[in-house]
Design a protein around this motif. Sequence first.
Motif, PDB file in Angstrom:
ATOM      1  N   CYS A 199      -9.122   4.676   5.360  1.00  0.00           N
ATOM      2  CA  CYS A 199      -8.579   3.344   5.128  1.00  0.00           C
ATOM      3  C   CYS A 199      -9.246   2.706   3.916  1.00  0.00           C
ATOM      4  O   CYS A 199     -10.314   3.131   3.485  1.00  0.00           O
ATOM      5  CB  CYS A 199      -8.727   2.457   6.361  1.00  0.00           C
ATOM      6  N   GLU A 200      -8.580   1.716   3.371  1.00  0.00           N
ATOM      7  CA  GLU A 200      -9.094   0.975   2.215  1.00  0.00           C
ATOM      8  C   GLU A 200     -10.248   0.075   2.621  1.00  0.00           C
ATOM      9  O   GLU A 200     -11.273   0.022   1.967  1.00  0.00           O
ATOM     10  CB  GLU A 200      -7.956   0.135   1.613  1.00  0.00           C
ATOM     11  N   HIS A 259      -4.788  -0.264   5.015  1.00  0.00           N
ATOM     12  CA  HIS A 259      -4.513   1.116   4.638  1.00  0.00           C
ATOM     13  C   HIS A 259      -4.384   1.236   3.120  1.00  0.00           C
ATOM     14  O   HIS A 259      -4.219   0.246   2.413  1.00  0.00           O
ATOM     15  CB  HIS A 259      -3.235   1.601   5.330  1.00  0.00           C
ATOM     16  N   TYR A 260      -4.434   2.453   2.625  1.00  0.00           N
ATOM     17  CA  TYR A 260      -4.350   2.694   1.186  1.00  0.00           C
ATOM     18  C   TYR A 260      -3.048   2.192   0.575  1.00  0.00           C
ATOM     19  O   TYR A 260      -3.003   1.835  -0.585  1.00  0.00           O
ATOM     20  CB  TYR A 260      -4.536   4.180   0.875  1.00  0.00           C
ATOM     21  N   ASP A 261      -1.986   2.125   1.380  1.00  0.00           N
ATOM     22  CA  ASP A 261      -0.699   1.650   0.856  1.00  0.00           C
ATOM     23  C   ASP A 261      -0.558   0.131   0.928  1.00  0.00           C
ATOM     24  O   ASP A 261       0.485  -0.423   0.605  1.00  0.00           O
ATOM     25  CB  ASP A 261       0.457   2.322   1.589  1.00  0.00           C
TER      26      ASP A 261
END
Length: 97
Positions: free
Chosen positions: A8-9, A63-65
């Motif tokens: 995760c970010e 999340h990365y998105d």
Amino acid sequence: MDFISSNCESLRIQHNAHRETHTTVARHLLHRERLGDVISFASTASRVRCMESETLWEVSIRHYDGAQTHIAGESLDECMDLAGTMMKISSLNAIAA
């Protein structure tokens, strides 16, 4: 915890954030949902236990998105177990697609 943090970010953990605004768990959750946050619990019984005990752990994952996942429960372990399960299912679905 390692699986979650490495996939995760960012990760934010809060305990009893409702007390900052001098409100109840039920009102805190209602406010968050009015803001558009979808808060996941392991079960309806878990949500009820949080409201009855006035104890709330929250884990928010970016999340990365850019999407966010909000998980709540009566204990940090409960939240982290659900987060891990949700993220593993999500990664399996992405692989299958």
